[in-house]
Design an enzyme around this catalytic site. Sequence first.
Site, PDB file in Angstrom:
ATOM      1  N   ASP A  89       0.843  -1.201   0.000  1.00  0.00           N
ATOM      2  CA  ASP A  89       0.000   0.000   0.000  1.00  0.00           C
ATOM      3  C   ASP A  89       0.879   1.252   0.000  1.00  0.00           C
ATOM      4  O   ASP A  89       1.479   1.587   1.008  1.00  0.00           O
ATOM      5  CB  ASP A  89      -0.898  -0.028   1.247  1.00  0.00           C
ATOM      6  CG  ASP A  89      -1.890   1.110   1.272  1.00  0.00           C
ATOM      7  OD1 ASP A  89      -1.860   1.954   0.372  1.00  0.00           O
ATOM      8  OD2 ASP A  89      -2.701   1.157   2.226  1.00  0.00           O
ATOM      9  N   HIS A 137      -8.835   0.055  -7.938  1.00  0.00           N
ATOM     10  CA  HIS A 137      -8.427   1.167  -7.077  1.00  0.00           C
ATOM     11  C   HIS A 137      -7.156   1.839  -7.609  1.00  0.00           C
ATOM     12  O   HIS A 137      -7.073   3.072  -7.645  1.00  0.00           O
ATOM     13  CB  HIS A 137      -8.195   0.634  -5.660  1.00  0.00           C
ATOM     14  CG  HIS A 137      -7.855   1.689  -4.663  1.00  0.00           C
ATOM     15  ND1 HIS A 137      -8.792   2.560  -4.145  1.00  0.00           N
ATOM     16  CD2 HIS A 137      -6.669   2.012  -4.071  1.00  0.00           C
ATOM     17  CE1 HIS A 137      -8.209   3.368  -3.279  1.00  0.00           C
ATOM     18  NE2 HIS A 137      -6.922   3.064  -3.220  1.00  0.00           N
TER      19      HIS A 137
END
Length: 429
Positions: A243, A337
Amino acid sequence: MPDQSLPKARTPETTPGEREAAPAHEGISRRRLLGTAGATGLVLGTAGAAVGYAAAPSEAAAPLTSLGTDRAMFHGKHQPGITDGLQARGHVVAFDLAAGTGRKEAAALLRRWSETARRLMAGEPSPHDDTDVARDAGPSSLTVTFGFGRSFFARTGLEKQRPTALDPLPEFSSDRLDKNRSNGDLWVQIGANDALVAFHALRAIQKDAGRAARVRWQMNGFNRSPGATSHPMTARNLMGQIDGTRNPKPSEADFDQRIFVPEKGEPAWMANGSYAVVRRIRMLLDDWEKLSVKAQEDVIGRRKSDGAALSGGTETTAMDLEKTDAKGNLVVPINAHARITRPDQNGGAAMLRRPFSFHDGIDADGVPDAGLLFICWQADPLRGFVPVQRKLDRGDALSTFIRHESSGLFAVPGGAGEGEYVGQKLLEG
């Protein structure tokens, strides 16, 4: 949770993996690890084997490990805790000024807080009734960062100095915001690579508030400890995904332009400062973990194993948005995303993400209250956070598995010079 990675820390200049192999340093404050326990020592076992601390009084104390000696600087062009590397432990806390507290009292509070932060970040005790919680530890990369919320300016009679960038964030469809855990007059971010050092700073800041301010809300977070992997890596979140791959980096020519208010920006007291958007994002982990790895990767648009784009290559290989499979389908789904959050898909909008994960227990139904304390930095949230979040609102595949539960926006002024305190140009200007 835009797809961006955190740059390397400014202080120290080595990576976490390099720090593990670095020689230990001595002379870091009175908090050096104790290497002796008196002349007697401790002897156990029939063979007389010595365990515990069994050094002679004249023997030099063992130095701190490199993890304890790492130190961030309080004084500087920018406040600490923005471009420094992710720390293992974090606390974010918002305060509201007490009734009757005005500009003068707020200035005194920021002066106290700044001196406490300076001392603690140097590995020294708090100047006011130190609790000894971190007595044996070094600085441990401690950073303390201060910001002002929109409501602060009305309470202190400084409405004319309130930046337009602090206008309220728009509402988003994924918001389920708890007002009691959102916003606030003042905001403090604390990070360290030792849990006791981080807690010690939190407690000192709370005590220093005295009667001037009361805690509005407080949240705790964590990241992987530096050195826990064989080589430096982009962090993973609680969904198991790498991330932060596309975080802007200080080495990029336009980094300062995107993240910091310019020297001659408006208002003048925000020169070299930044704006922090803080969101508590609940991850619906039970639902997420029911997905296959392939389905999870399609939601994100990257491989779970190494963070590489589904279009191929390594984590840092540019994503090919047009690549299709044998059936003609996009390899990176249209609602992935990582596709939606790309700066080149949002008019160049970018932010520096510096989050912490959180886990606040398990509810009566056995569901973990866990997720991401999302903290992002930008020169202007209306050009950084807002356009990206609006686009996520319109069709992000990840939105099914997350819930935004609290929110705050804070103006974080530039760093304090020697002999100054944070916010001095605002409060004494």
